[in-house]
Design a protein around this motif. Structure first.
Motif, short mmCIF file in Angstrom:
data_model
loop_
_atom_site.label_atom_id
_atom_site.label_comp_id
_atom_site.label_asym_id
_atom_site.label_seq_id
_atom_site.Cartn_x
_atom_site.Cartn_y
_atom_site.Cartn_z
N GLU A 103 -18.85 27.74 -17.63
CA GLU A 103 -19.65 28.21 -18.76
C GLU A 103 -19.58 27.23 -19.93
N VAL A 104 -18.40 26.70 -20.20
CA VAL A 104 -18.26 25.69 -21.26
C VAL A 104 -19.08 24.46 -20.90
N GLU B 238 -22.77 25.13 -21.49
CA GLU B 238 -23.07 25.16 -22.92
C GLU B 238 -22.99 23.77 -23.55
N SER C 282 -23.89 21.13 -22.07
CA SER C 282 -24.94 20.36 -21.40
C SER C 282 -24.38 19.25 -20.51
N ARG D 142 -14.61 31.86 -28.22
CA ARG D 142 -15.99 32.08 -27.78
C ARG D 142 -16.10 32.26 -26.26
N PHE D 143 -15.47 31.36 -25.51
CA PHE D 143 -15.71 31.34 -24.07
C PHE D 143 -14.63 32.05 -23.25
N LYS E 256 -21.35 29.60 -35.41
CA LYS E 256 -22.20 29.09 -34.33
C LYS E 256 -22.35 27.58 -34.44
N THR F 254 -19.13 25.78 -33.45
CA THR F 254 -18.92 25.84 -32.00
C THR F 254 -19.83 24.84 -31.29
N TYR F 255 -21.10 24.79 -31.66
CA TYR F 255 -22.02 23.89 -30.98
C TYR F 255 -21.77 22.42 -31.33
N LEU G 233 -19.10 21.52 -28.96
CA LEU G 233 -19.68 21.33 -27.63
C LEU G 233 -20.40 19.98 -27.54
N ASN H 104 -19.60 16.91 -25.01
CA ASN H 104 -20.64 16.22 -24.24
C ASN H 104 -20.51 14.71 -24.41
#
Length: 189
Positions: free
Chosen positions: A111-112, A115, A117, A149-150, A171, A174-175, A178, A182
């Motif tokens: 899932e991580v 999210e 990508s 979150r995850f 949010k 967190t992104y 992420l 990436n």
């Protein structure tokens, strides 16, 4: 005896209100949330059961001492407890001046990856381990956000309450983390 009061007919909000007037009611909240908060602290401490018990106990002592300051903002009472627990863990590590890693449930790693990508059409166990290592190497507060979150499956609203920030900020943070994951993943390839 106050500790044996039958509070099952009360809602959680009523028990909180009663706890503000009479601390003997706080035991019901302690019993309801102890295991959940203990697991949260235990993971952050890398599996030190005795220390997790001490810090969890300190969390509930602080919560009971400050119950009159608690305000219902439409979030679960547990969000307030998580925030206190997070502060207690952070204080512990500041005292030790030590970074720490959170053991990660590898079933949630995909899932991580999705999210963040990352190419996840088929993620080998080696790639999953690489991602887990990458997560464990994040700064403590970044790892906390990802874990909440995850792995704790908290909403952005609950995370915002724990950190005393807006939901949009929770949010966004967190992104951004992420996005960093990436970039690290691509640089590792």
């Amino acid at each position: 005896m106050a500790a044996k009061r039958n509070i099952t007919q009360h809602t959680e909000s009523e028990v909180i209100a009663l706890s503000k007037k009479d601390q003997s009611y706080f035991g019901a909240l302690y019993n309801k949330y102890f295991d959940q908060i203990f697991r949260f602290v235990f993971k952050r401490l890398g599996g030190d059961e005795d220390l997790a018990g001490d810090i969890t106990q300190q969390t509930f002592i602080k919560a009971m001492a400050n119950i009159e300051k608690y305000e219902d903002r439409g979030l679960p009472f547990s969000s307030w407890l998580y925030r206190i627990a997070q502060n207690e863990v952070s204080m512990h590590f500041r005292k030790l001046k030590k970074n720490f890693a959170v053991p990660i449930d590898e079933n949630r790693v995909i899932e991580v990856a999705v999210e963040a990508s990352l190419s996840t059409e088929y993620m080998t166990s080696d790639q999953q381990e690489q991602l887990v290592e990458m997560l464990n190497n994040l700064e403590g507060d970044h790892l906390d956000l990802i874990e909440l979150r995850f792995f704790q499956e908290m909403s952005f609203k609950q995370i915002a309450e724990i950190y005393k920030i807006s939901e949009a900020n929770a949010k966004m943070r967190t992104y951004r983390i992420l996005e960093r994951i990436n970039k690290m993943w691509k640089n590792d390839k």
